[in-house]
Design a protein around this motif. Structure first.
Motif, mmCIF file in Angstrom:
data_model
loop_
_atom_site.group_PDB
_atom_site.id
_atom_site.type_symbol
_atom_site.label_atom_id
_atom_site.label_comp_id
_atom_site.label_asym_id
_atom_site.label_seq_id
_atom_site.Cartn_x
_atom_site.Cartn_y
_atom_site.Cartn_z
ATOM 1 N N PHE A 105 -3.080 5.138 0.493
ATOM 2 C CA PHE A 105 -4.174 4.237 0.156
ATOM 3 C C PHE A 105 -3.877 2.805 0.596
ATOM 4 O O PHE A 105 -4.712 2.143 1.180
ATOM 5 C CB PHE A 105 -4.449 4.289 -1.351
ATOM 6 N N ALA A 106 -2.668 2.345 0.298
ATOM 7 C CA ALA A 106 -2.322 0.959 0.626
ATOM 8 C C ALA A 106 -2.430 0.685 2.115
ATOM 9 O O ALA A 106 -2.894 -0.372 2.531
ATOM 10 C CB ALA A 106 -0.926 0.630 0.120
ATOM 11 N N GLU A 107 -2.014 1.628 2.922
ATOM 12 C CA GLU A 107 -2.100 1.447 4.370
ATOM 13 C C GLU A 107 -3.556 1.397 4.837
ATOM 14 O O GLU A 107 -3.895 0.648 5.759
ATOM 15 C CB GLU A 107 -1.362 2.568 5.103
ATOM 16 N N ARG A 108 -4.426 2.156 4.185
ATOM 17 C CA ARG A 108 -5.835 2.194 4.580
ATOM 18 C C ARG A 108 -6.629 1.009 4.054
ATOM 19 O O ARG A 108 -7.740 0.747 4.499
ATOM 20 C CB ARG A 108 -6.473 3.497 4.101
ATOM 21 N N CYS A 109 -6.071 0.297 3.077
ATOM 22 C CA CYS A 109 -6.778 -0.829 2.457
ATOM 23 C C CYS A 109 -6.317 -2.133 3.089
ATOM 24 O O CYS A 109 -5.145 -2.473 3.047
ATOM 25 C CB CYS A 109 -6.494 -0.840 0.960
ATOM 26 N N ALA A 110 -7.241 -2.868 3.638
ATOM 27 C CA ALA A 110 -6.908 -4.108 4.331
ATOM 28 C C ALA A 110 -6.383 -5.192 3.384
ATOM 29 O O ALA A 110 -5.761 -6.147 3.830
ATOM 30 C CB ALA A 110 -8.131 -4.630 5.068
ATOM 31 N N GLU A 111 -6.612 -5.073 2.090
ATOM 32 C CA GLU A 111 -6.195 -6.101 1.135
ATOM 33 C C GLU A 111 -4.750 -5.968 0.682
ATOM 34 O O GLU A 111 -4.212 -6.865 0.065
ATOM 35 C CB GLU A 111 -7.096 -6.073 -0.113
ATOM 36 N N ILE A 112 -4.096 -4.844 0.946
ATOM 37 C CA ILE A 112 -2.755 -4.603 0.429
ATOM 38 C C ILE A 112 -1.733 -4.730 1.548
ATOM 39 O O ILE A 112 -1.904 -4.187 2.627
ATOM 40 C CB ILE A 112 -2.664 -3.196 -0.200
ATOM 41 N N MET A 147 4.944 -5.196 -3.722
ATOM 42 C CA MET A 147 5.149 -3.962 -3.012
ATOM 43 C C MET A 147 6.271 -4.170 -2.014
ATOM 44 O O MET A 147 6.237 -5.112 -1.243
ATOM 45 C CB MET A 147 3.890 -3.557 -2.271
ATOM 46 N N ASN A 148 7.219 -3.260 -2.078
ATOM 47 C CA ASN A 148 8.339 -3.351 -1.155
ATOM 48 C C ASN A 148 8.040 -2.667 0.170
ATOM 49 O O ASN A 148 8.502 -3.093 1.215
ATOM 50 C CB ASN A 148 9.592 -2.715 -1.763
ATOM 51 N N ARG A 149 7.269 -1.603 0.098
ATOM 52 C CA ARG A 149 6.941 -0.870 1.318
ATOM 53 C C ARG A 149 5.591 -0.184 1.142
ATOM 54 O O ARG A 149 5.130 0.029 0.034
ATOM 55 C CB ARG A 149 8.023 0.158 1.662
ATOM 56 N N ILE A 150 4.986 0.149 2.249
ATOM 57 C CA ILE A 150 3.689 0.807 2.276
ATOM 58 C C ILE A 150 3.893 2.225 2.790
ATOM 59 O O ILE A 150 4.464 2.419 3.862
ATOM 60 C CB ILE A 150 2.697 0.055 3.190
ATOM 61 N N LYS A 151 3.407 3.214 2.048
ATOM 62 C CA LYS A 151 3.548 4.618 2.455
ATOM 63 C C LYS A 151 2.599 4.904 3.621
ATOM 64 O O LYS A 151 1.388 4.689 3.508
ATOM 65 C CB LYS A 151 3.216 5.530 1.280
ATOM 66 N N PRO A 152 3.137 5.370 4.743
ATOM 67 C CA PRO A 152 2.283 5.704 5.881
ATOM 68 C C PRO A 152 1.203 6.726 5.495
ATOM 69 O O PRO A 152 1.498 7.730 4.847
ATOM 70 C CB PRO A 152 3.257 6.303 6.902
ATOM 71 N N GLY A 153 -0.041 6.424 5.841
ATOM 72 C CA GLY A 153 -1.157 7.317 5.557
ATOM 73 C C GLY A 153 -1.701 7.210 4.150
ATOM 74 O O GLY A 153 -2.687 7.845 3.814
ATOM 75 N N ALA A 205 -7.973 -5.169 -4.556
ATOM 76 C CA ALA A 205 -8.137 -4.006 -3.692
ATOM 77 C C ALA A 205 -9.283 -3.214 -4.307
ATOM 78 O O ALA A 205 -9.169 -2.695 -5.413
ATOM 79 C CB ALA A 205 -6.863 -3.179 -3.628
ATOM 80 N N GLN A 206 -10.400 -3.177 -3.627
ATOM 81 C CA GLN A 206 -11.613 -2.560 -4.151
ATOM 82 C C GLN A 206 -11.369 -1.110 -4.580
ATOM 83 O O GLN A 206 -10.558 -0.428 -3.986
ATOM 84 C CB GLN A 206 -12.725 -2.613 -3.115
ATOM 85 N N PRO A 207 -12.082 -0.691 -5.613
ATOM 86 C CA PRO A 207 -11.916 0.703 -6.057
ATOM 87 C C PRO A 207 -12.079 1.665 -4.896
ATOM 88 O O PRO A 207 -12.945 1.487 -4.048
ATOM 89 C CB PRO A 207 -13.045 0.890 -7.064
ATOM 90 N N ALA A 208 -11.208 2.641 -4.866
ATOM 91 C CA ALA A 208 -11.243 3.627 -3.798
ATOM 92 C C ALA A 208 -10.989 5.012 -4.390
ATOM 93 O O ALA A 208 -10.214 5.165 -5.313
ATOM 94 C CB ALA A 208 -10.189 3.318 -2.751
ATOM 95 N N LEU A 209 -11.679 5.962 -3.869
ATOM 96 C CA LEU A 209 -11.487 7.343 -4.285
ATOM 97 C C LEU A 209 -10.150 7.833 -3.767
ATOM 98 O O LEU A 209 -9.861 7.709 -2.582
ATOM 99 C CB LEU A 209 -12.613 8.212 -3.731
ATOM 100 N N LEU A 210 -9.320 8.349 -4.662
ATOM 101 C CA LEU A 210 -8.021 8.860 -4.251
ATOM 102 C C LEU A 210 -8.177 10.279 -3.714
ATOM 103 O O LEU A 210 -8.686 11.149 -4.390
ATOM 104 C CB LEU A 210 -7.056 8.873 -5.437
ATOM 105 N N LEU A 211 -7.753 10.452 -2.501
ATOM 106 C CA LEU A 211 -7.842 11.748 -1.846
ATOM 107 C C LEU A 211 -6.439 12.307 -1.681
ATOM 108 O O LEU A 211 -5.476 11.566 -1.610
ATOM 109 C CB LEU A 211 -8.529 11.603 -0.482
#
Length: 71
Positions: A9-16, A1-7, A64-70
């Motif tokens: 899934f990746a930003e909310r997941c502590a593993e990414i 991953m080159n960058r993390i999108k603010p807000g 990164a544990q399964p997460a519901l995409l909102l």
């Protein structure tokens, strides 16, 4: 991953983190898939569930544990 999108899934997941390599999405290998096509696999449809297998820059593996995409 080159960058993390603010807000996102990746930003909310502590593993990414930036620098991680996505090995698989939902159990499907990412080998041979163009980086530009990964977004469609990762985003899926609203309400879908996604799990990512990652390689860390130091060689560790992470899930990164399964997460519901909102929206």
């Amino acid at each position: 991953m080159n960058r993390i999108k603010p807000g996102g899934f990746a930003e909310r997941c502590a593993e990414i983190a930036s620098g991680d390599v996505i090995e698989s999405v939902g159990g499907k290998s990412c080998r041979g898939i163009a980086q530009s096509d990964l977004g469609d696999l990762i985003l899926g449809t609203e309400g879908s569930i996604v799990a990512l297998a990652l390689s860390k820059p130091d060689g560790r593996k992470a899930l990164a544990q399964p997460a519901l995409l909102l929206p």
